[in-house]
Motif scaffolding. Structure first.
Motif, PDB file in Angstrom:
ATOM      1  N   ASN A  13       0.823  -1.216   0.000  1.00 11.30           N
ATOM      2  CA  ASN A  13       0.000   0.000   0.000  1.00 11.30           C
ATOM      3  C   ASN A  13       0.853   1.259   0.000  1.00 11.30           C
ATOM      4  O   ASN A  13       1.898   1.314   0.635  1.00 11.30           O
ATOM      5  N   THR A  14       0.350   2.291  -0.687  1.00 10.40           N
ATOM      6  CA  THR A  14       0.847   3.640  -0.473  1.00 10.40           C
ATOM      7  C   THR A  14       0.081   4.208   0.723  1.00 10.40           C
ATOM      8  O   THR A  14      -1.154   4.191   0.722  1.00 10.40           O
ATOM      9  N   MET A  15       0.818   4.675   1.707  1.00 10.69           N
ATOM     10  CA  MET A  15       0.206   5.185   2.934  1.00 10.69           C
ATOM     11  C   MET A  15       0.360   6.691   2.997  1.00 10.69           C
ATOM     12  O   MET A  15       1.424   7.236   2.650  1.00 10.69           O
ATOM     13  N   GLY A  16      -0.690   7.358   3.436  1.00 13.31           N
ATOM     14  CA  GLY A  16      -0.645   8.808   3.505  1.00 13.31           C
ATOM     15  C   GLY A  16      -1.238   9.337   4.795  1.00 13.31           C
ATOM     16  O   GLY A  16      -2.047   8.666   5.445  1.00 13.31           O
ATOM     17  N   TRP A  17      -0.793  10.507   5.153  1.00 12.16           N
ATOM     18  CA  TRP A  17      -1.398  11.277   6.244  1.00 12.16           C
ATOM     19  C   TRP A  17      -2.025  12.525   5.628  1.00 12.16           C
ATOM     20  O   TRP A  17      -1.370  13.244   4.859  1.00 12.16           O
ATOM     21  N   TYR A  18      -3.274  12.753   5.964  1.00 11.56           N
ATOM     22  CA  TYR A  18      -4.008  13.933   5.544  1.00 11.56           C
ATOM     23  C   TYR A  18      -4.467  14.668   6.792  1.00 11.56           C
ATOM     24  O   TYR A  18      -4.506  14.099   7.877  1.00 11.56           O
ATOM     25  N   ALA A  27      -8.521  20.915   8.867  1.00 10.78           N
ATOM     26  CA  ALA A  27      -8.755  21.944   9.884  1.00 10.78           C
ATOM     27  C   ALA A  27     -10.207  22.402   9.783  1.00 10.78           C
ATOM     28  O   ALA A  27     -10.853  22.217   8.749  1.00 10.78           O
ATOM     29  N   PRO A  28     -10.709  23.019  10.855  1.00  7.84           N
ATOM     30  CA  PRO A  28     -12.095  23.485  10.835  1.00  7.84           C
ATOM     31  C   PRO A  28     -12.370  24.392   9.639  1.00  7.84           C
ATOM     32  O   PRO A  28     -11.580  25.297   9.337  1.00  7.84           O
ATOM     33  N   GLU A  29     -13.444  24.097   8.949  1.00  3.63           N
ATOM     34  CA  GLU A  29     -13.905  24.886   7.803  1.00  3.63           C
ATOM     35  C   GLU A  29     -12.912  24.907   6.645  1.00  3.63           C
ATOM     36  O   GLU A  29     -12.958  25.813   5.804  1.00  3.63           O
ATOM     37  N   LYS A  30     -12.044  23.930   6.586  1.00  2.00           N
ATOM     38  CA  LYS A  30     -11.114  23.817   5.469  1.00  2.00           C
ATOM     39  C   LYS A  30     -11.227  22.433   4.845  1.00  2.00           C
ATOM     40  O   LYS A  30     -11.717  21.498   5.461  1.00  2.00           O
ATOM     41  N   GLN A  31     -10.740  22.325   3.624  1.00  4.96           N
ATOM     42  CA  GLN A  31     -10.762  21.035   2.948  1.00  4.96           C
ATOM     43  C   GLN A  31      -9.649  20.142   3.465  1.00  4.96           C
ATOM     44  O   GLN A  31      -8.615  20.620   3.938  1.00  4.96           O
ATOM     45  N   ARG A  32      -9.877  18.850   3.339  1.00  5.99           N
ATOM     46  CA  ARG A  32      -8.848  17.892   3.710  1.00  5.99           C
ATOM     47  C   ARG A  32      -7.671  18.037   2.739  1.00  5.99           C
ATOM     48  O   ARG A  32      -7.872  18.170   1.532  1.00  5.99           O
ATOM     49  N   GLU A  33      -6.458  17.995   3.286  1.00  9.98           N
ATOM     50  CA  GLU A  33      -5.279  18.168   2.459  1.00  9.98           C
ATOM     51  C   GLU A  33      -4.234  17.095   2.772  1.00  9.98           C
ATOM     52  O   GLU A  33      -4.151  16.611   3.897  1.00  9.98           O
ATOM     53  N   LEU A  34      -3.456  16.775   1.754  1.00  9.16           N
ATOM     54  CA  LEU A  34      -2.375  15.817   1.944  1.00  9.16           C
ATOM     55  C   LEU A  34      -1.255  16.453   2.753  1.00  9.16           C
ATOM     56  O   LEU A  34      -0.830  17.567   2.457  1.00  9.16           O
ATOM     57  N   VAL A  35      -0.777  15.731   3.742  1.00  6.05           N
ATOM     58  CA  VAL A  35       0.356  16.171   4.545  1.00  6.05           C
ATOM     59  C   VAL A  35       1.633  15.465   4.077  1.00  6.05           C
ATOM     60  O   VAL A  35       2.649  16.100   3.807  1.00  6.05           O
ATOM     61  N   ALA A  36       1.569  14.141   3.990  1.00 10.00           N
ATOM     62  CA  ALA A  36       2.750  13.363   3.605  1.00 10.00           C
ATOM     63  C   ALA A  36       2.287  12.007   3.098  1.00 10.00           C
ATOM     64  O   ALA A  36       1.227  11.511   3.485  1.00 10.00           O
ATOM     65  N   ARG A  37       3.132  11.393   2.257  1.00 16.14           N
ATOM     66  CA  ARG A  37       2.782  10.113   1.668  1.00 16.14           C
ATOM     67  C   ARG A  37       4.052   9.291   1.507  1.00 16.14           C
ATOM     68  O   ARG A  37       5.122   9.845   1.247  1.00 16.14           O
ATOM     69  N   ILE A  38       3.915   7.981   1.671  1.00 12.03           N
ATOM     70  CA  ILE A  38       5.051   7.089   1.497  1.00 12.03           C
ATOM     71  C   ILE A  38       4.592   5.884   0.687  1.00 12.03           C
ATOM     72  O   ILE A  38       3.575   5.263   0.992  1.00 12.03           O
TER      73      ILE A  38
END
Length: 117
Positions: A32-37, A40-51
């Protein structure tokens, strides 16, 4: 079916550190490719990091040099080491697992990170 369980969130002061963990159940974790997203309140989900399965990593510009993603395939776990935390890092952090075939796009329930003095 893959289940993801995050842990490690909490309240931390600006400049502090936290390490998030995401434990995956089921087989095939190493593929699997694993990611952290984060969201924040009232914001869209965003990618933080991926491996990727080959341990290639990429990061959002806002966290480069401060966050490190890693994985331990023997433990079916992916980590996010977060240093020099800022108030703008406050969000619910989600773990994600993806695979092209067989198709997989799984999410954890999220863990809250609050950076505040």
């Amino acid at each position: 079916q893959v289940q993801l369980v995050e842990s490690g969130g909490g309240l931390v002061q600006p400049g502090g550190s936290l390490r998030l963990s995401c434990a995956a159940s089921g087989s095939g974790f190493s593929r699997n490719t694993m990611g952290w997203y984060r969201q924040a309140p009232e914001k869209q989900r965003e990618l933080v990091a991926r491996i990727t399965s080959g341990h290639n990593t990429n990061y959002a510009d806002s966290v480069k040099g401060r966050f490190t993603i890693s994985r331990d395939n023997a433990k079916n776990t992916v980590y996010l080491q977060m240093n020099s935390l800022k108030p703008e890092d406050t969000a619910v952090y989600y773990c994600n697992a993806v695979q092209i075939w067989p198709p997989l796009d799984a999410w954890g329930q999220g863990t809250l990170v609050t950076v505040s003095s």
